[in-house]
Design a protein around this motif. Structure first.
Motif, PDB file in Angstrom:
ATOM      1  N   ASP A  15     -32.646 -12.460  47.677  1.00  0.00           N
ATOM      2  CA  ASP A  15     -33.687 -11.560  48.910  1.00  0.00           C
ATOM      3  C   ASP A  15     -32.653 -11.110  49.984  1.00  0.00           C
ATOM      4  O   ASP A  15     -32.876 -10.246  50.887  1.00  0.00           O
ATOM      5  N   GLY A  16     -31.360 -11.564  50.086  1.00  0.00           N
ATOM      6  CA  GLY A  16     -30.354 -10.426  50.353  1.00  0.00           C
ATOM      7  C   GLY A  16     -30.260  -9.266  49.607  1.00  0.00           C
ATOM      8  O   GLY A  16     -30.268  -8.497  50.338  1.00  0.00           O
ATOM      9  N   ALA A  17     -29.516  -9.273  48.142  1.00  0.00           N
ATOM     10  CA  ALA A  17     -30.019  -8.241  47.513  1.00  0.00           C
ATOM     11  C   ALA A  17     -30.954  -6.798  47.988  1.00  0.00           C
ATOM     12  O   ALA A  17     -31.142  -5.870  48.294  1.00  0.00           O
ATOM     13  N   THR A  18     -32.321  -7.393  47.875  1.00  0.00           N
ATOM     14  CA  THR A  18     -33.743  -6.953  48.642  1.00  0.00           C
ATOM     15  C   THR A  18     -33.563  -6.625  49.758  1.00  0.00           C
ATOM     16  O   THR A  18     -34.461  -5.193  50.129  1.00  0.00           O
ATOM     17  N   HIS A  19     -33.358  -6.919  50.699  1.00  0.00           N
ATOM     18  CA  HIS A  19     -32.986  -6.658  52.475  1.00  0.00           C
ATOM     19  C   HIS A  19     -32.196  -5.514  51.984  1.00  0.00           C
ATOM     20  O   HIS A  19     -32.686  -4.801  53.086  1.00  0.00           O
ATOM     21  N   PHE A  24     -30.581   0.491  52.976  1.00  0.00           N
ATOM     22  CA  PHE A  24     -30.254   0.967  52.726  1.00  0.00           C
ATOM     23  C   PHE A  24     -31.559   2.778  52.601  1.00  0.00           C
ATOM     24  O   PHE A  24     -31.106   3.858  52.858  1.00  0.00           O
ATOM     25  N   ALA A  25     -32.131   2.547  52.430  1.00  0.00           N
ATOM     26  CA  ALA A  25     -33.235   3.466  51.800  1.00  0.00           C
ATOM     27  C   ALA A  25     -34.165   3.164  52.703  1.00  0.00           C
ATOM     28  O   ALA A  25     -33.980   5.116  52.618  1.00  0.00           O
ATOM     29  N   SER A  26     -34.297   3.041  54.083  1.00  0.00           N
ATOM     30  CA  SER A  26     -34.983   3.196  55.367  1.00  0.00           C
ATOM     31  C   SER A  26     -33.707   3.990  56.430  1.00  0.00           C
ATOM     32  O   SER A  26     -33.851   5.306  56.939  1.00  0.00           O
ATOM     33  N   LEU A  27     -32.207   3.826  55.646  1.00  0.00           N
ATOM     34  CA  LEU A  27     -31.349   4.434  56.711  1.00  0.00           C
ATOM     35  C   LEU A  27     -31.544   5.954  56.471  1.00  0.00           C
ATOM     36  O   LEU A  27     -31.787   6.870  56.718  1.00  0.00           O
ATOM     37  N   ALA A  28     -31.154   5.748  54.749  1.00  0.00           N
ATOM     38  CA  ALA A  28     -31.257   7.696  54.075  1.00  0.00           C
ATOM     39  C   ALA A  28     -32.803   8.064  54.565  1.00  0.00           C
ATOM     40  O   ALA A  28     -32.062   9.610  54.712  1.00  0.00           O
ATOM     41  N   ALA A  29     -33.771   7.032  54.149  1.00  0.00           N
ATOM     42  CA  ALA A  29     -34.706   8.090  54.872  1.00  0.00           C
ATOM     43  C   ALA A  29     -34.649   8.988  56.527  1.00  0.00           C
ATOM     44  O   ALA A  29     -35.140  10.113  56.248  1.00  0.00           O
ATOM     45  N   ARG A  30     -34.403   7.767  56.525  1.00  0.00           N
ATOM     46  CA  ARG A  30     -34.625   8.800  58.506  1.00  0.00           C
ATOM     47  C   ARG A  30     -33.258   9.378  58.668  1.00  0.00           C
ATOM     48  O   ARG A  30     -34.087  10.422  59.823  1.00  0.00           O
ATOM     49  N   ASP A 105     -20.245  -3.047  69.546  1.00  0.00           N
ATOM     50  CA  ASP A 105     -20.078  -1.999  71.164  1.00  0.00           C
ATOM     51  C   ASP A 105     -20.345  -3.458  71.663  1.00  0.00           C
ATOM     52  O   ASP A 105     -21.196  -3.841  72.072  1.00  0.00           O
ATOM     53  N   ASP A 106     -19.509  -3.736  73.055  1.00  0.00           N
ATOM     54  CA  ASP A 106     -19.618  -4.814  73.050  1.00  0.00           C
ATOM     55  C   ASP A 106     -21.368  -4.977  74.515  1.00  0.00           C
ATOM     56  O   ASP A 106     -21.776  -5.049  75.318  1.00  0.00           O
ATOM     57  N   SER A 107     -21.107  -3.441  75.083  1.00  0.00           N
ATOM     58  CA  SER A 107     -22.157  -3.366  75.899  1.00  0.00           C
ATOM     59  C   SER A 107     -23.312  -2.932  75.020  1.00  0.00           C
ATOM     60  O   SER A 107     -24.884  -2.560  75.239  1.00  0.00           O
ATOM     61  N   GLY A 108     -23.836  -2.978  73.718  1.00  0.00           N
ATOM     62  CA  GLY A 108     -24.702  -3.036  73.567  1.00  0.00           C
ATOM     63  C   GLY A 108     -25.881  -1.412  72.897  1.00  0.00           C
ATOM     64  O   GLY A 108     -26.992  -1.247  73.071  1.00  0.00           O
ATOM     65  N   ALA A 109     -24.554  -0.803  73.216  1.00  0.00           N
ATOM     66  CA  ALA A 109     -24.525   0.871  73.170  1.00  0.00           C
ATOM     67  C   ALA A 109     -24.475   1.547  71.586  1.00  0.00           C
ATOM     68  O   ALA A 109     -24.811   3.186  71.353  1.00  0.00           O
ATOM     69  N   VAL A 110     -24.470   1.250  70.439  1.00  0.00           N
ATOM     70  CA  VAL A 110     -24.628   0.980  69.282  1.00  0.00           C
ATOM     71  C   VAL A 110     -25.764   1.971  69.095  1.00  0.00           C
ATOM     72  O   VAL A 110     -26.515   1.989  69.138  1.00  0.00           O
ATOM     73  N   PRO A 111     -25.530   2.999  68.644  1.00  0.00           N
ATOM     74  CA  PRO A 111     -26.650   4.333  67.745  1.00  0.00           C
ATOM     75  C   PRO A 111     -27.191   3.064  66.818  1.00  0.00           C
ATOM     76  O   PRO A 111     -26.703   2.542  65.835  1.00  0.00           O
ATOM     77  N   ALA A 112     -28.730   3.730  66.908  1.00  0.00           N
ATOM     78  CA  ALA A 112     -29.392   3.254  66.299  1.00  0.00           C
ATOM     79  C   ALA A 112     -28.991   2.992  64.513  1.00  0.00           C
ATOM     80  O   ALA A 112     -29.103   1.979  63.359  1.00  0.00           O
ATOM     81  N   SER A 115     -25.632   0.930  63.625  1.00  0.00           N
ATOM     82  CA  SER A 115     -26.173  -0.689  63.814  1.00  0.00           C
ATOM     83  C   SER A 115     -26.954  -0.681  62.566  1.00  0.00           C
ATOM     84  O   SER A 115     -26.323  -1.922  61.988  1.00  0.00           O
ATOM     85  N   ALA A 116     -27.984  -0.144  62.320  1.00  0.00           N
ATOM     86  CA  ALA A 116     -27.951  -0.061  60.848  1.00  0.00           C
ATOM     87  C   ALA A 116     -26.946  -0.174  59.636  1.00  0.00           C
ATOM     88  O   ALA A 116     -27.040  -1.128  58.519  1.00  0.00           O
ATOM     89  N   TYR A 117     -26.151   0.477  59.772  1.00  0.00           N
ATOM     90  CA  TYR A 117     -25.316   0.992  58.292  1.00  0.00           C
ATOM     91  C   TYR A 117     -24.520  -0.499  58.702  1.00  0.00           C
ATOM     92  O   TYR A 117     -24.342  -0.714  57.357  1.00  0.00           O
ATOM     93  N   GLY A 118     -24.133  -0.421  59.948  1.00  0.00           N
ATOM     94  CA  GLY A 118     -23.294  -2.403  60.091  1.00  0.00           C
ATOM     95  C   GLY A 118     -23.631  -2.915  59.880  1.00  0.00           C
ATOM     96  O   GLY A 118     -22.870  -4.432  59.759  1.00  0.00           O
ATOM     97  N   ALA A 119     -25.136  -3.408  59.110  1.00  0.00           N
ATOM     98  CA  ALA A 119     -25.907  -4.333  59.329  1.00  0.00           C
ATOM     99  C   ALA A 119     -25.542  -4.244  57.203  1.00  0.00           C
ATOM    100  O   ALA A 119     -25.538  -5.926  56.430  1.00  0.00           O
ATOM    101  N   LEU A 120     -25.292  -3.707  56.950  1.00  0.00           N
ATOM    102  CA  LEU A 120     -25.097  -3.060  55.453  1.00  0.00           C
ATOM    103  C   LEU A 120     -23.443  -3.747  54.544  1.00  0.00           C
ATOM    104  O   LEU A 120     -22.688  -4.012  54.401  1.00  0.00           O
TER     105      LEU A 120
END
Length: 159
Positions: A15-19, A24-30, A105-112, A115-120
């Motif tokens: 499940d983790g690898a699928t997620h 990654f696919a949605s990050l690349a597409a956007r 970023d402690d302020s929560g101002a990380v660009p989308a 943020s998505a890349y960091g999740a990877l």
């Protein structure tokens, strides 16, 4: 039949690898100008994570095009924020700091995007650097050159 096989493979996948693959696919597409011809996955034999070609490619084929604006770039001149950095802060350390700053970023101002890349990225507790190992742990690696490099890096950062 192909759809059924794909569904079974997906159901059997970690499940983790699928997620991760989906993120990654949605990050690349956007965020990429052209469709990526690679997917994030894990090698069945080694369990290592990496980018894998989605199709047969010939030498010289472009599989992934990343705009410069989506790259962290280490220049020869220090950025203004690091001008007081010690000389021991080499390009690899500065690049790691750029990545850290981009995804947290402690302020929560990380660009989308970041943020998505960091999740990877793997969680900090899962990342082991040879320079963090001590004595017997370092010797257990069985690689004298790596141990020497790790000790040199540790000393360089200590300065």
């Amino acid at each position: 039949r192909a759809v059924a096989v794909a569904l079974l493979a997906l159901a059997a996948a970690d499940d983790g690898a699928t997620h991760e693959s989906y993120v990654f696919a949605s990050l690349a597409a956007r965020h990429l100008p052209t469709p990526a011809r690679v997917s994030l996955g894990r090698d069945d034999a080694t369990g290592l994570r990496g980018l894998f070609a989605n199709e047969v490619a010939a030498p010289g084929d472009v599989l992934l095009r990343v705009p410069l604006g989506r790259c962290l770039v280490e220049t020869r001149a220090l950025p203004a924020a690091m001008r007081r950095a010690p000389e021991s802060m080499t390009w690899d350390v500065r690049l790691a700091l750029q990545l850290h700053d981009a995804v947290s970023d402690d302020s929560g101002a990380v660009p989308a995007f970041w943020s998505a890349y960091g999740a990877l990225l793997p969680p900090a507790e899962a990342m082991v650097q040879p320079m963090l190992l001590r004595g017997a742990e370092l010797a257990a690696l069985g690689d004298g050159d790596m141990a020497t490099s790790a000790l040199a890096q540790r000393e360089r950062l200590r300065d």
